[in-house]
Design a protein around this motif. Structure first.
Motif, short mmCIF file in Angstrom:
data_model
loop_
_atom_site.label_atom_id
_atom_site.label_comp_id
_atom_site.label_asym_id
_atom_site.label_seq_id
_atom_site.Cartn_x
_atom_site.Cartn_y
_atom_site.Cartn_z
N ILE A 8 0.89 -1.17 0.00
CA ILE A 8 0.00 0.00 0.00
C ILE A 8 0.93 1.21 0.00
CG2 ILE A 8 -1.63 1.36 1.39
CD1 ILE A 8 -2.63 -1.34 2.57
N ILE A 9 0.65 2.18 -0.85
CA ILE A 9 1.51 3.38 -0.90
C ILE A 9 0.70 4.60 -0.42
CG2 ILE A 9 2.82 4.95 -2.37
CD1 ILE A 9 3.57 2.68 -4.18
N VAL A 10 1.32 5.35 0.51
CA VAL A 10 0.76 6.64 0.95
C VAL A 10 1.59 7.72 0.26
CG1 VAL A 10 0.30 8.15 2.94
CG2 VAL A 10 0.19 5.65 3.21
N THR A 11 0.95 8.60 -0.48
CA THR A 11 1.72 9.50 -1.35
C THR A 11 1.06 10.87 -1.51
OG1 THR A 11 2.65 9.74 -3.59
CG2 THR A 11 0.60 8.50 -3.39
N ASP A 12 1.93 11.88 -1.78
CA ASP A 12 1.41 13.25 -2.03
C ASP A 12 2.00 13.77 -3.35
OD1 ASP A 12 3.73 15.36 -0.14
OD2 ASP A 12 4.04 13.39 -1.03
N ILE A 37 -3.95 8.90 -0.64
CA ILE A 37 -3.45 10.22 -1.00
C ILE A 37 -3.41 11.14 0.21
CG2 ILE A 37 -3.69 12.16 -2.58
CD1 ILE A 37 -3.19 9.34 -3.88
N ALA A 38 -2.28 11.83 0.35
CA ALA A 38 -2.11 12.82 1.43
C ALA A 38 -1.93 14.19 0.79
CB ALA A 38 -0.87 12.46 2.26
N GLY A 39 -2.25 15.23 1.55
CA GLY A 39 -1.87 16.58 1.16
C GLY A 39 -0.42 16.75 1.53
N GLY A 40 0.25 17.73 0.97
CA GLY A 40 1.67 17.91 1.35
C GLY A 40 2.39 18.72 0.27
N ASN A 41 2.77 18.02 -0.80
CA ASN A 41 3.46 18.74 -1.89
C ASN A 41 2.53 19.76 -2.54
OD1 ASN A 41 5.98 17.58 -1.70
ND2 ASN A 41 5.31 15.75 -2.79
N SER A 42 1.24 19.46 -2.44
CA SER A 42 0.22 20.41 -2.90
C SER A 42 -1.07 20.09 -2.15
CB SER A 42 0.03 20.27 -4.43
OG SER A 42 -0.73 21.36 -4.91
N SER A 43 -2.15 20.80 -2.47
CA SER A 43 -3.41 20.55 -1.74
C SER A 43 -3.88 19.11 -2.00
CB SER A 43 -4.48 21.51 -2.26
OG SER A 43 -4.78 21.16 -3.61
N ILE A 44 -4.74 18.60 -1.16
CA ILE A 44 -5.23 17.22 -1.32
C ILE A 44 -6.01 17.10 -2.64
CG2 ILE A 44 -7.43 17.55 -0.06
CD1 ILE A 44 -5.39 14.44 0.60
N GLU A 45 -6.63 18.20 -3.07
CA GLU A 45 -7.34 18.15 -4.37
C GLU A 45 -6.32 17.91 -5.48
OE1 GLU A 45 -7.61 20.65 -2.16
OE2 GLU A 45 -9.61 20.11 -1.36
N VAL A 66 -8.74 8.85 -0.69
CA VAL A 66 -8.30 10.19 -0.29
C VAL A 66 -8.20 10.30 1.23
CG1 VAL A 66 -8.79 12.67 -0.51
CG2 VAL A 66 -9.44 11.09 -2.35
N GLY A 67 -7.08 10.85 1.69
CA GLY A 67 -6.87 11.03 3.14
C GLY A 67 -7.41 12.38 3.61
N LEU A 68 -7.05 12.71 4.85
CA LEU A 68 -7.51 13.98 5.44
C LEU A 68 -6.89 15.16 4.68
CD1 LEU A 68 -7.09 13.29 9.30
CD2 LEU A 68 -9.21 13.29 7.94
N ASP A 69 -7.60 16.27 4.67
CA ASP A 69 -7.01 17.45 3.99
C ASP A 69 -6.29 18.34 5.02
OD1 ASP A 69 -9.88 19.73 3.80
OD2 ASP A 69 -8.96 18.61 5.46
N HIS A 70 -5.93 17.73 6.17
CA HIS A 70 -5.15 18.49 7.18
C HIS A 70 -4.36 17.50 8.02
CE1 HIS A 70 -7.93 16.99 10.20
NE2 HIS A 70 -8.87 17.20 9.30
N PRO A 71 -3.32 17.94 8.72
CA PRO A 71 -2.57 17.03 9.60
C PRO A 71 -3.48 16.47 10.71
CG PRO A 71 -1.31 19.02 9.18
CD PRO A 71 -2.69 19.25 8.62
N LEU A 72 -3.01 15.40 11.35
CA LEU A 72 -3.82 14.65 12.32
C LEU A 72 -4.42 15.55 13.40
CD1 LEU A 72 -4.51 11.63 12.81
CD2 LEU A 72 -2.57 11.56 14.41
N ARG A 73 -3.61 16.42 13.98
CA ARG A 73 -4.15 17.18 15.13
C ARG A 73 -3.84 18.69 14.98
NH1 ARG A 73 -4.58 12.44 17.46
NH2 ARG A 73 -2.81 11.32 18.32
#
Ligand code: RIB
Ligand code: CA
Length: 315
Positions: A8-12, A37-45, A66-73
């Motif tokens: 499984i790959i988690v990627t931004d 998919i994570a946000g990071g290098n760009s927006s989650i969109e 699609v993952g969260l559009d913000h960090p965990l906490r």
């Protein structure tokens, strides 16, 4: 025929993420069961769009969650658009031509748990972006850990840089999730930022790939607007690709057992999370401290040479 590893790959995505996904697919050694998919290098969109675009282009059929559009906490963190360009794929703007495929409805943390549980054997999770959805899953499903082979993550640095902890992007974007994953006790493999710098692609490398076929052209176009300031004008760092390379060619890596934990550094300007590595405490991770760069490049370009046959492209 060597057996392929199910992962499984988690990627931004992300220019180096895109290269890592291409290498994973062309290496013929990996089965990607799920993309989270994570946000990071760009927006989650944008990162979601980029992932869908790449899978369509590479004719690779894999669920995209699609993952969260913000960090965990925390509140939203700053995206790395200075490095990866406005849409996250450097000089390639996928917003011009929206992908025809859609992500699955199931959120990334739930899709990850379902994929792990459904698998006949434990799966490796390869995190080449902020691993928010891994932490979310571990907190939501208390039996998740027994389905995980290991978490191989690109993040942190193997030692301090310029005499102080270094604010590596994947860790500092969401430090809380890193703390959860490390404290969970899941088997960990750390691929620190230095490897991507050691293995940087120079202009000749990128030009060589460009002439293979249309995928090579896209690859070169991505790198046109990718600015990893450490490597600067010499070329392009390939952090995420080194993480996949650990899976395909661990024999070409120098790996040490070490102790890693999340710590915070603060000075008059900023406070950020980083991974502190040390070798005189109880080891809790494998750390990739070096890599055979020549073999890495040979294997990477060898895989790209396969694209014509894999994608039935007339070069
Ligand atoms: O620091 C490098 C990491 O941050 C890589 O995963 C790159 O894609 C960016 O996300
Ligand atoms: Ca990344």
């Amino acid at each position: 025929m060597n057996k392929k590893s199910d992962i499984i790959i988690v990627t931004d995505p992300g220019v180096d993420d895109a290269t890592a996904l291409m290498y994973a697919i062309f290496s013929n050694k990996i089965n990607i069961k799920l993309l989270c998919i994570a946000g990071g290098n760009s927006s989650i969109e944008n990162t979601t769009n980029n992932a869908l675009y790449l899978m369509e282009l590479l004719k690779y059929d894999v669920p995209v969650a699609v993952g969260l559009d913000h960090p965990l906490r925390q509140e939203k963190s700053n995206f790395a658009e200075k490095v990866h360009g406005k849409c996250g794929l450097g000089g390639v703007n996928v917003n011009v031509k929206k992908p025809s495929t859609k992500p699955i409805e199931t959120p990334a943390c739930d899709a990850m748990y379902e994929t792990l549980k459904k698998s006949k054997k434990k799966l490796s999770i390869v995190a080449i972006g902020p691993m928010t959805c891994v932490a979310e899953m571990l907190e939501k499903y208390n039996d998740a850990q027994k389905y995980i082979q290991e978490v191989i993550f690109m993040g942190g640095t193997k030692e301090k840089i310029y005499g102080r902890p270094y604010k590596e992007f994947n860790i500092s974007f969401d430090p809380d999730c890193v703390d959860v994953v490390i404290k969970s006790g899941v088997p960990l493999v750390m691929v620190p930022m230095e490897l991507g710098h050691f293995a940087y692609l120079n202009k000749k490398d990128i030009k060589a790939v460009k002439h293979i076929n249309k995928i090579g052209k896209l690859f070169a176009k991505m790198y046109k607007k990718y600015h990893d300031f450490h490597v600067g004008s010499y070329g392009a760092a390939v952090h995420d690709v080194c993480t996949i390379y650990y899976l395909t060619h661990p024999e070409n890596m120098k790996i040490e057992k070490g102790h890693i934990e999340l710590k915070y550094y603060q000075d008059e300007k900023e406070k950020f999370g980083y991974i502190d590595t040390c070798y005189d405490k109880e080891p809790n991770a494998l750390i990739c401290v070096d890599m055979d760069i020549l073999r890495f490049k040979y294997d990477l370009f060898d895989a790209f040479d396969e694209t014509n046959s894999i994608l039935q492209i007339k070069s």
